[in-house]
Design a protein around this motif. Structure first.
Motif, PDB file in Angstrom:
ATOM      1  N   UNK A 182      -1.142   8.934 -40.198  1.00 48.91           N
ATOM      2  CA  UNK A 182      -0.579  10.210 -40.648  1.00 48.91           C
ATOM      3  C   UNK A 182       0.621  10.020 -41.587  1.00 48.91           C
ATOM      4  N   UNK A 183       1.545   9.127 -41.194  1.00 47.63           N
ATOM      5  CA  UNK A 183       2.795   9.010 -41.966  1.00 47.63           C
ATOM      6  C   UNK A 183       2.845   7.786 -42.874  1.00 47.63           C
ATOM      7  N   UNK A 184       2.040   6.791 -42.582  1.00 48.00           N
ATOM      8  CA  UNK A 184       2.043   5.584 -43.417  1.00 48.00           C
ATOM      9  C   UNK A 184       3.152   4.606 -43.040  1.00 48.00           C
ATOM     10  N   UNK A 185       3.088   3.406 -43.577  1.00 51.28           N
ATOM     11  CA  UNK A 185       4.087   2.368 -43.269  1.00 51.28           C
ATOM     12  C   UNK A 185       5.181   2.324 -44.331  1.00 51.28           C
ATOM     13  N   UNK A 186       6.276   1.643 -43.993  1.00 49.25           N
ATOM     14  CA  UNK A 186       7.411   1.539 -44.907  1.00 49.25           C
ATOM     15  C   UNK A 186       7.528   0.109 -45.453  1.00 49.25           C
ATOM     16  N   UNK A 187       7.085  -0.072 -46.693  1.00 53.13           N
ATOM     17  CA  UNK A 187       7.104  -1.410 -47.310  1.00 53.13           C
ATOM     18  C   UNK A 187       8.518  -1.940 -47.503  1.00 53.13           C
ATOM     19  N   UNK A 246      -1.550   3.993 -33.983  1.00 53.13           N
ATOM     20  CA  UNK A 246      -2.464   4.071 -35.133  1.00 53.13           C
ATOM     21  C   UNK A 246      -2.483   5.491 -35.702  1.00 53.13           C
ATOM     22  N   UNK A 247      -2.519   6.493 -34.811  1.00 47.12           N
ATOM     23  CA  UNK A 247      -2.562   7.882 -35.313  1.00 47.12           C
ATOM     24  C   UNK A 247      -1.339   8.192 -36.187  1.00 47.12           C
ATOM     25  N   UNK A 263      -0.739  -2.237 -39.950  1.00 49.93           N
ATOM     26  CA  UNK A 263       0.127  -3.417 -39.894  1.00 49.93           C
ATOM     27  C   UNK A 263      -0.674  -4.685 -39.615  1.00 49.93           C
ATOM     28  N   UNK A 264      -1.586  -4.614 -38.657  1.00 49.32           N
ATOM     29  CA  UNK A 264      -2.389  -5.787 -38.308  1.00 49.32           C
ATOM     30  C   UNK A 264      -3.182  -6.292 -39.501  1.00 49.32           C
ATOM     31  N   UNK A 265      -3.662  -5.339 -40.299  1.00 48.83           N
ATOM     32  CA  UNK A 265      -4.445  -5.725 -41.483  1.00 48.83           C
ATOM     33  C   UNK A 265      -3.554  -6.354 -42.561  1.00 48.83           C
ATOM     34  N   UNK A 266      -2.374  -5.791 -42.717  1.00 51.77           N
ATOM     35  CA  UNK A 266      -1.424  -6.346 -43.692  1.00 51.77           C
ATOM     36  C   UNK A 266      -1.013  -7.761 -43.273  1.00 51.77           C
ATOM     37  N   UNK A 267      -0.775  -7.916 -41.965  1.00 49.11           N
ATOM     38  CA  UNK A 267      -0.396  -9.240 -41.460  1.00 49.11           C
ATOM     39  C   UNK A 267      -1.514 -10.241 -41.686  1.00 49.11           C
TER      40      UNK A 267
END
Ligand code: TRP
Length: 474
Positions: free
Chosen positions: A393-398, A388-389, A431-435
């Motif tokens: 910090x870096x964000x996800x890759x869509x 999570x940290x 990710x869990x929230x996007x899922x």
């Protein structure tokens, strides 16, 4: 890359590498010719792709069949990551080494089609007065052939018709299979035109380990899922090849015309058939080509031989229609126009498309809300960070995140999608929230599909599949 030191590209000569690629290419072809399993073929194709990458690393050149390396210089010493990725696309296999999926711009160049650009989308909007479908706005339908001709015809009040199809390889259809049908339904509504849908039960009998009877059964079951997309019964004719070919007074005539004008050499070149493929496969492309010509459906078009055809399909079907377009003028017919879609990625990642034979790669139209949830949570490839940290910090890759990719197919609201993209990229959305968003998007969508499918009676299927005049006068 640590193991780059030991990789084949460094320990073998370019010529040896060239020979390995050639041999592996042969192997893929013979596996396809024989009755090898999808897994076996996929594995062989993967190896082929990585050998090609190695070849390019070592020589700085793309592998070209029949042209051994002449002059070579390694293109970089950073290892394979900087190399352009290789894609493999034909009607049976879609494979790439790139997590972002197939490079579709390159495919346009390779296939010689045209990009669906802003100008074309604007023209569609202008002519129809309708907001372009989000599949067009988002580049899900991304390539075309002669779409401007269809729009010219429409502007001049000349009729055209739609043709699409489905190979009924199993009872279970997955969400990816719906993409061309959802889009075709939109086209039918917006342009108000006749539609023919081919169910290639003959193709699946020839290619798969299926009895004729099973193939026919799957065709009927698949027809129900297709009808559940909401097609207008007065404007749509669905046919199974095994059924319709023998009763139409026009279809088979076109099949033999096509067969007379395409040589074995040509289909070998287009489809990679070999001498050991059965003759059913070799002649099948003529059967997929024939519905592109209006005289294959005299009950709909009477004696009209020159009604333009528009084919929405996934890009892997293009080889059939390259052949069709090549043969059309030689037998006195118009070339069909095409709209091509990208592939619906597998849950595990965009390196390949969803496959009905791997239950974990797909969300099926028969899945329960719970199965949808479990599959997405367990299998959907994530572009998020490990902790999570780090994610914050870096964000996800869509670009590689499968849940995000699926949302681009199913969330119609552009603003909502853009907000999710920004939140995920910045790390605010996990990710869990996007899922969770994806799960809550797909569950009602699939439940609604199941509800509609339940209402479809055998009588309705029979009506859709009866050769008849449609609500258009020709
Ligand atoms: N060959 C296609 C498949 O296996 C089925 C098909 C037949 C098709 N005719 C078509 C798909 C026209 C798109 C457009 O699924």
């Amino acid at each position: 890359m640590a193991d780059f030191e030991n990789c084949v590209s460094c320990s073998s000569s370019p010529l040896e590498l060239f020979e390995r690629v050639t041999a592996q290419g042969e192997k893929v072809r013979s596996l396809k010719a024989g009755k090898a399993s999808t897994d076996e073929i996929d594995a062989a194709v993967k190896l082929l792709l990585s050998l090609k990458v190695n070849y390019k690393t070592a020589t700085g050149q793309d592998y070209k069949a029949g042209s051994p390396p002449v002059d070579f210089s390694p293109i970089s010493n950073n290892g394979p990551t900087t190399i352009q990725d290789e894609d493999f696309v034909d009607p049976w296999t879609v494979q790439t080494s790139n997590a972002k999926g197939v490079d579709y711009d390159k495919l346009i160049v390779r296939f010689g089609s045209s990009k669906i650009d802003k100008e074309l989308i604007n023209r569609i909007e202008r002519i129809t007065g309708k907001t372009p479908h989000h599949f067009l706005r988002r580049g899900i339908f991304f390539s075309h052939r002669d779409m401007n001709q269809i729009l010219d015809a429409y502007e001049n009040k000349k009729p055209f018709y739609l043709y699409t199809g489905r190979g009924p390889s199993s009872e279970a259809m997955h969400v990816g299979h719906l993409i061309p049908f959802i889009f075709t339904k939109w086209l039918q509504e917006v342009f108000n035109v006749p539609l023919v849908i081919q169910l290639t039960d003959d193709e699946k009998y020839l290619w798969k380990d299926l009895t004729i009877q099973k193939a026919c059964e799957y065709a009927i079951e698949n027809a129900k899922d297709i009808i559940a997309c909401g097609f207008d019964i007065n404007k749509t004719f669905i046919f199974s090849d095994l059924d319709y070919l023998g009763m139409s007074s026009g279809f088979y005539k076109n099949v033999v015309k096509i067969q007379k004008h395409v040589t074995f050499n040509q289909v070998k070149g287009i489809f990679g058939f070999t001498d050991s493929d059965c003759i059913g496969k070799i002649s099948f492309p003529a059967i997929q080509a024939a519905p592109s010509f209006s005289s294959s459906f005299p009950q709909i078009f009477k004696d009209k031989k020159d009604i333009q055809c528009l084919i929405p399909c996934a890009i892997d079907q293009d080889p059939y229609f390259r052949m069709t377009r090549d043969v059309a003028p030689r037998i006195g017919y118009l070339k069909p126009a095409l709209l091509h879609s990208i592939f619906f990625p597998a849950l595990q990642g965009a390196q390949t498309k969803m496959s009905a034979s791997d239950p974990n790669s797909s969300i099926f139209l028969t899945d329960t809300p719970k199965q949808i949830k479990t599959k997405i949570n367990k299998h959907a490839f994530s572009g998020g960070k490990d902790t999570i940290e780090e994610h914050r910090k870096y964000g996800g890759n869509c670009e590689v995140d499968v849940s995000y990719m699926y949302l681009t197919f199913f969330v119609e609201d552009d603003d909502k999608l853009e907000k999710m993209k920004q939140a995920y990229t910045s790390g605010a959305l996990l990710t869990g929230e996007l899922k969770k968003v994806l799960i809550e998007t797909l569950q009602p969508l699939i439940a609604a599909h199941q509800q509609r499918r339940k209402q479809i009676t055998d009588e309705m299927v029979k009506q859709f599949m009866t050769p008849r005049k449609l609500a258009f006068d020709f």
